[in-house]
Write a protein that holds these residues in place. Structure first.
Motif, PDB file in Angstrom:
ATOM      1  N   GLY A 418       0.693  -1.167  -0.056  1.00  0.00           N
ATOM      2  CA  GLY A 418       0.042  -0.029  -0.043  1.00  0.00           C
ATOM      3  C   GLY A 418       0.781   1.278   0.085  1.00  0.00           C
ATOM      4  N   GLY A 419       2.101   1.258   0.286  1.00  0.00           N
ATOM      5  CA  GLY A 419       2.957   2.287   0.366  1.00  0.00           C
ATOM      6  C   GLY A 419       3.125   2.885  -1.151  1.00  0.00           C
ATOM      7  N   ASP A 420       3.106   4.273  -1.297  1.00  0.00           N
ATOM      8  CA  ASP A 420       3.256   4.867  -2.349  1.00  0.00           C
ATOM      9  C   ASP A 420       3.681   6.187  -2.192  1.00  0.00           C
ATOM     10  N   ALA A 421       3.996   7.061  -3.121  1.00  0.00           N
ATOM     11  CA  ALA A 421       4.593   8.427  -3.078  1.00  0.00           C
ATOM     12  C   ALA A 421       4.114   9.235  -1.941  1.00  0.00           C
ATOM     13  N   LEU A 438       2.441   0.394   6.905  1.00  0.00           N
ATOM     14  CA  LEU A 438       3.004   0.127   5.385  1.00  0.00           C
ATOM     15  C   LEU A 438       4.316  -0.311   5.239  1.00  0.00           C
ATOM     16  N   SER A 439       4.861  -1.106   4.739  1.00  0.00           N
ATOM     17  CA  SER A 439       6.244  -1.595   4.583  1.00  0.00           C
ATOM     18  C   SER A 439       6.643  -2.260   3.318  1.00  0.00           C
ATOM     19  N   PRO A 440       7.564  -1.423   2.695  1.00  0.00           N
ATOM     20  CA  PRO A 440       8.142  -0.100   2.621  1.00  0.00           C
ATOM     21  C   PRO A 440       6.975   1.061   2.722  1.00  0.00           C
ATOM     22  N   GLY A 441       7.283   2.282   3.632  1.00  0.00           N
ATOM     23  CA  GLY A 441       6.382   3.091   3.570  1.00  0.00           C
ATOM     24  C   GLY A 441       7.183   4.604   3.501  1.00  0.00           C
ATOM     25  N   ARG A 442       6.508   5.545   3.246  1.00  0.00           N
ATOM     26  CA  ARG A 442       7.063   7.182   3.457  1.00  0.00           C
ATOM     27  C   ARG A 442       6.703   7.599   4.805  1.00  0.00           C
ATOM     28  N   VAL A 443       7.543   8.389   5.355  1.00  0.00           N
ATOM     29  CA  VAL A 443       7.281   8.960   6.522  1.00  0.00           C
ATOM     30  C   VAL A 443       6.559  10.620   6.526  1.00  0.00           C
ATOM     31  N   ASP A 444       5.273  10.660   6.557  1.00  0.00           N
ATOM     32  CA  ASP A 444       4.665  11.778   6.663  1.00  0.00           C
ATOM     33  C   ASP A 444       4.905  12.756   5.384  1.00  0.00           C
ATOM     34  N   PRO A 445       4.818  12.057   4.053  1.00  0.00           N
ATOM     35  CA  PRO A 445       5.061  12.774   2.939  1.00  0.00           C
ATOM     36  C   PRO A 445       4.494  14.092   2.565  1.00  0.00           C
ATOM     37  N   ALA A 446       3.329  14.048   3.121  1.00  0.00           N
ATOM     38  CA  ALA A 446       2.481  15.422   3.026  1.00  0.00           C
ATOM     39  C   ALA A 446       2.997  16.394   3.789  1.00  0.00           C
TER      40      ALA A 446
END
Length: 611
Positions: A418-421, A438-446
């Protein structure tokens, strides 16, 4: 009035307008001032008291001729005054190849100006010069004025005075104190014929035929020959940049590594430029002696140790020559001893800097992992998240991102899809343990902290039954910060604002993990683009959530990058309390930053511990 302009009623408004183009040029006088000598032009401060004034028949001997770039020549008065604050040399800007030679006695008429390398917005100091010159050669073949020797004894230990608060922190309006401050000493010698003796190289030869030396061999020195930048108040006053007046075709510039020595006589005019400040432009260049500095190799991890590394591979993409892939891969295998987990920074997409909308980096990663296997390393698996096109900064079209490589024979990766940009990973508590959503996932991208910057990549790994969380980072660059030789003292570090916000974002995420599981093993790794003593590092560690592991090293070993002769820490691994309280082994593996020949401009970092 802009802070680059001295606070004096004698400087007209035209000066401020001209600064936008990098050239101070005050209102012309009605007639040229005659009888002026160079020390009268230079004055006792950084800005000429005669800026904008025409001068006539200023006498001097030519001490250096520059035929490319900012073309012109330096002259020096053979009859100095007795004021140590006034330079006896000045640059004559011709804008074409000068029709003079070293040793000519000349008289120069023209207009006094202050040129700011890089423009006023750079914060750089200005260079006093005579522009639009008319030059009369009186005689040729004259002996040059004796050089001023710059040495350990002559350079003060204090770096710069504090800038005038009423002038926005600028030192431009202050009288020079060359016996008290290193920057004042160098400014008092601007344009003069100077000499250094045997010196140690502290910044390797770069692609622009420049190197850095120190005239203070004991100033924050380390065992490999560098000089360490350990705080905002230890700028290392003995550093000088060395260039050469002769072109490479006439006299090839030596390839020098940190720790080599520059022996014999290095002599020429002292200049100031936007890429390092005060620079000895060598008319005579000494001899480099190779001290045989070798790249380091870290030890292999023991069977029960997890080895985690971070490595900035400097805009790697498939169009790079195979030699670069092979060299980087060989370093992973031989110098890093094939770590179990390797976080990479600056992996570009599969078409590199071609701005065609491509965001996948699969071709880049496959080519690199194949090179590692060919070098005798493990068959690394990998995980990453593609960024949005041109939203993460870096080279336009390149779409740099962080990538996890891991050795599946030693480590497993916990995939939670489920991780995306644009989707943030979170933290949940499951069966009494922390887990990523989510793994891999982005930390607080917004979060606005990550605007036009690389978003952190979080992953959940398992080693010998123990979960390890790794967060790979590439914080915002230092672009836009003023150099250490800025006329603002202390200097403006505008880029730190965004990194501070980024550090707070990552720190909050780590605290979420620790709230779910107090003894969770968390590693924050990557190119932090800031020092271990910075506000960024303190914000990352806030509340005891993390510890900068590089601080476990002796002070002389705390570096991963060499910039303008300063060995400094930009790449880091920070550990959560469960790791910090146990035994870990940290190594900054010096294989690039100190060398003229580099596979990357960063040194990788390795941490080994028993989860």
């Amino acid at each position: 009035m802009p802070s680059s302009v001295p606070r004096t009623a004698a400087v007209p408004a035209l000066v401020a307008l001209a600064m936008a183009s990098g050239l101070l040029a005050g209102a012309p006088a009605s007639a040229a001032s005659s009888g002026v000598r160079i020390h009268g032009i230079q004055g006792t401060g950084r800005i000429s008291p005669l800026v904008g004034t025409p001068v006539a028949e200023v006498p001097g001997f030519v001490t250096g001729v520059r035929t490319s770039g900012s073309r012109g020549f330096w002259i020096q008065d053979p009859e100095p005054d007795r004021d140590a604050a006034t330079s006896e040399g000045v640059f004559v800007f011709t804008n074409s190849v000068p029709a003079v030679a070293v040793g000519d006695a000349v008289k120069v008429s023209g207009t006094v100006g202050e040129y700011i390398p890089g423009g006023a917005a750079s914060g750089n100091q200005s260079v006093t010069q005579i522009a639009s010159p008319t030059v009369t050669v009186v005689s040729s073949g004259n002996p040059l004025p004796a050089p001023v020797v710059i040495s350990e004894r002559s350079v003060p230990s204090a770096y710069a005075p504090k800038g005038d608060p009423a002038a926005g922190g600028s030192v431009n309006g202050l009288r020079l104190k060359p016996r008290h401050y290193a920057l004042d000493l160098y400014e008092s010698l601007e344009g003069m014929n100077v000499r250094i003796g045997g010196s140690r190289v502290v910044g390797a030869t770069d692609p622009y035929a420049e190197l850095w030396v120190t005239v203070k061999p004991r100033e924050n020195d380390n065992r490999r020959g560098g000089t360490v930048y350990g705080s905002y108040t230890s700028q290392n006053t003995g550093r000088l940049q060395i260039q050469q007046l002769a072109s490479a075709a006439q006299s090839p510039f030596p390839a020098a590594n940190v720790g080599d020595t520059l022996s014999g006589v290095t002599e020429g005019p002292l200049d100031y430029n936007q890429f390092g400040g005060y620079t000895l432009v060598a008319r005579t260049l000494g001899t480099v002696t190779d001290r045989k500095l070798k790249p380091e190799t870290t030890r292999p991890q023991h069977g029960s140790e997890l080895a985690v590394a971070t490595y900035n591979v400097e805009n790697l993409d498939p169009s790079d020559p195979q030699e670069k892939f092979d060299a980087l891969a060989g370093a992973v295998v031989r110098n890093l001893s094939s770590p179990d987990i390797l976080a990479l920074e600056e992996i570009q997409d599969s078409t590199g800097a071609t701005n065609d909308g491509t965001v996948s980096a699969e071709e880049t990663i496959v080519k690199f992992t194949a090179a590692i296997t060919a070098a005798g390393g493990p068959s690394y698996a990998w995980r990453t998240i593609d960024p949005e096109n041109n939203k993460d900064g870096g080279e336009p079209g390149g779409n740099i991102r962080q990538v996890f490589l891991y050795n599946p024979a030693r480590v497993s990766f916990t995939d939670r899809p489920g991780g995306d940009a644009t989707t943030a990973t979170g933290v949940v508590r499951t069966h009494g343990r922390a887990a990523l959503t989510l793994s891999p996932g982005r930390v607080d991208p917004a979060d606005a902290a990550w605007t036009n910057s690389r978003k952190p990549l979080a992953g959940e790994f398992t080693f010998r039954g123990r979960t390890v969380f790794v967060i790979a980072n590439h914080f915002a660059s230092k672009g836009g910060d003023e150099g250490l030789t800025s006329h603002h003292q202390p200097v403006n570090r505008s880029s730190e604002v965004q990194r501070l916000q980024q550090a707070r974002s990552v720190n909050a995420f780590v605290k979420d993990i620790l709230a779910a599981q107090r003894d969770a093993d968390v590693l924050v790794v990557g190119d932090i683009n800031d020092f271990e003593f910075s506000a960024t590092a303190k914000a990352l560690a806030d509340g005891g959530a993390l510890y900068p592991a590089i601080k476990s090293l002796p002070a002389g070993e705390r570096y991963s990058y060499v910039y303008q002769g300063n060995s400094q820490a930009l790449d880091q691994i920070l550990t959560s309390p469960s790791i910090t309280s146990g035994a870990f082994d940290y190594d900054s593996v010096h294989i690039n930053a100190e060398f003229a020949r580099q596979n990357s401009d960063h040194d990788p970092q390795v941490l080994r511990f028993r989860p």
